[in-house]
Design a protein around this motif. Structure first.
Motif, mmCIF file in Angstrom:
data_model
loop_
_atom_site.group_PDB
_atom_site.id
_atom_site.type_symbol
_atom_site.label_atom_id
_atom_site.label_comp_id
_atom_site.label_asym_id
_atom_site.label_seq_id
_atom_site.Cartn_x
_atom_site.Cartn_y
_atom_site.Cartn_z
ATOM 1 N N ALA A 127 33.336 49.455 37.979
ATOM 2 C CA ALA A 127 34.281 49.687 36.891
ATOM 3 C C ALA A 127 35.184 50.857 37.248
ATOM 4 C CB ALA A 127 33.538 49.975 35.581
ATOM 5 N N SER A 128 36.352 50.909 36.610
ATOM 6 C CA SER A 128 37.331 51.940 36.952
ATOM 7 C C SER A 128 36.878 53.338 36.548
ATOM 8 C CB SER A 128 38.666 51.620 36.275
ATOM 9 O OG SER A 128 38.523 51.583 34.861
ATOM 10 N N ARG A 129 35.999 53.460 35.525
ATOM 11 C CA ARG A 129 35.539 54.770 35.074
ATOM 12 C C ARG A 129 34.145 55.106 35.606
ATOM 13 N NH1 ARG A 129 37.138 54.166 28.627
ATOM 14 N NH2 ARG A 129 39.393 53.979 28.930
ATOM 15 N N SER A 130 33.670 54.342 36.550
ATOM 16 C CA SER A 130 32.285 54.471 37.003
ATOM 17 C C SER A 130 32.130 55.561 38.059
ATOM 18 C CB SER A 130 31.808 53.144 37.593
ATOM 19 O OG SER A 130 32.548 52.843 38.772
ATOM 20 N N ALA A 131 30.862 55.864 38.366
ATOM 21 C CA ALA A 131 30.560 56.848 39.405
ATOM 22 C C ALA A 131 31.101 56.403 40.758
ATOM 23 C CB ALA A 131 29.048 57.070 39.486
ATOM 24 N N GLN A 132 31.044 55.086 41.025
ATOM 25 C CA GLN A 132 31.539 54.605 42.327
ATOM 26 C C GLN A 132 33.042 54.824 42.452
ATOM 27 O OE1 GLN A 132 30.583 52.283 39.943
ATOM 28 N NE2 GLN A 132 28.869 51.111 40.707
ATOM 29 N N SER A 133 33.753 54.622 41.332
ATOM 30 C CA SER A 133 35.191 54.884 41.343
ATOM 31 C C SER A 133 35.462 56.352 41.626
ATOM 32 C CB SER A 133 35.798 54.475 39.994
ATOM 33 O OG SER A 133 37.197 54.677 39.992
ATOM 34 N N GLY A 134 34.621 57.233 41.075
ATOM 35 C CA GLY A 134 34.753 58.651 41.368
ATOM 36 C C GLY A 134 34.534 58.959 42.840
ATOM 37 N N LEU A 135 33.561 58.278 43.463
ATOM 38 C CA LEU A 135 33.333 58.460 44.890
ATOM 39 C C LEU A 135 34.560 58.047 45.701
ATOM 40 C CD1 LEU A 135 29.656 57.154 45.279
ATOM 41 C CD2 LEU A 135 30.437 59.529 45.372
ATOM 42 N N MET A 136 35.196 56.955 45.298
ATOM 43 C CA MET A 136 36.372 56.487 46.031
ATOM 44 C C MET A 136 37.571 57.411 45.809
ATOM 45 S SD MET A 136 35.387 54.129 47.895
ATOM 46 C CE MET A 136 37.024 53.841 48.569
ATOM 47 N N ARG A 137 37.679 57.995 44.627
ATOM 48 C CA ARG A 137 38.755 58.968 44.414
ATOM 49 C C ARG A 137 38.560 60.186 45.316
ATOM 50 N NH1 ARG A 137 37.974 57.496 38.954
ATOM 51 N NH2 ARG A 137 36.746 59.376 38.569
#
Length: 311
Positions: free
Chosen positions: A95-105
């Protein structure tokens, strides 16, 4: 249309001689002549006339030349779009607000020169199929549920253990707590409409329920995060779990509370999955970045399901 014949035509047009074009292309003059003759048969026109100083374009050849050059440019762009290292690195997050998205940012901030395509697939089977077909380069997943091992050609490594928090409305009986234990949650209704049967996160929460006797409900349609937050804010009997790094915004009058869970802290295990034969050079850079920046694993006072593959 034979691209080699088109490339040969452009070479002759630029060189002005069949012999020089043959040298530029590292082929024989006879091969150049055959390619031009084949192209002329395909087009149904003469492209060159012989002249004392070499080969001159006919009127049809002059008309075809700019299109031939554009055709070669398009062919080069088409090849570059799928050539390893020339196309964006394609990574799947939940998801866009997920922890994985944070890792990619974080990865993008550290490596702004690497082009990225970030997408959101649904379950692990869909993600693995996309990895094996080459549609994506990597996916963040919880590895596998019991009885669902990864295929041998798919590699994985743990990259993050995400602590869960309890989210309540202001009228919930636990809203004023600075932290709660899993034992304190027994008997409380935890509503998570996004849990879909057969997914890796459904297996995770099934294990959590079995281990600690929690009541997790997935009833009703899933109208998304905003609807979930509205319901939690207005319903004192309901709470939900969210990941500690998950970025959420809600109206100030909702009065929602994020409460740490302890003794033990349930953590959701994220792994990066990729195909063992994937040659994209940025994939190795992503793996190195995650290895250097990801949090520790198996910390004291945390809980994760027994089926998670250790790092």
């Amino acid at each position: 249309m034979d691209l080699e014949a088109v490339r040969t035509f452009v070479a002759v047009a630029e060189a002005g001689q069949f012999q020089k074009a043959a040298a530029d292309l590292s082929v024989t003059q006879q091969a150049v002549s055959k390619r031009i003759a084949a192209l002329e048969r395909t087009l149904g026109v003469r492209l060159f006339t012989r002249a004392p100083r070499g080969a001159e374009l006919t009127i049809d050849g002059q008309a075809f030349l700019p299109h031939a050059r554009e055709l070669l440019r398009v062919a080069e762009r088409a090849g570059a779009s799928v050539r390893p290292g020339r196309r964006p690195l394609r990574v799947d997050v939940l998801a866009s607000r997920s922890a994985q998205s944070g890792l990619m940012r974080g990865f993008h901030r550290a490596h702004p020169d690497i082009d990225l395509d970030v997408m959101m697939l649904f379950d692990i089977e869909t993600a693995v199929t996309a990895i094996r077909s080459g549609a994506i380069d990597a996916s963040f997943r919880a590895v596998a549920a019991p009885g669902q091992p990864l295929p041998e050609d798919i590699a994985s490594v743990r990259v993050l253990d995400e602590p869960l928090q309890l989210l309540t409305g202001p009228a919930h009986v636990l809203a004023g707590a600075r932290s709660v234990t899993l034992a304190q949650l027994t008997g409380h209704r935890i509503w998570m409409p996004g849990i879909a049967p057969g997914t890796e996160w459904a297996a995770y929460y099934d294990d959590l329920v079995a281990e600690f006797g929690l009541t997790i409900e997935a009833t009703g349609p899933n109208f998304g995060t905003d609807a979930l937050l509205d319901t939690i804010a207005d319903t004192p009997a309901l709470a939900t779990f969210i990941g500690e790094p998950t970025r959420l915004i809600w109206p100030a009058d909702h009065g929602l509370r994020r409460i740490p869970v302890a003794d033990p802290t349930p953590v959701y295990p994220h792994s990066l999955l990729w195909h063992r034969d994937n040659p994209h050079p940025a994939l190795a850079t992503l793996r190195a970045h995650l290895a250097a920046t990801a949090a520790g694993y198996d910390a004291a006072g945390t809980w994760r399901p027994g089926w998670v593959t250790p790092r």
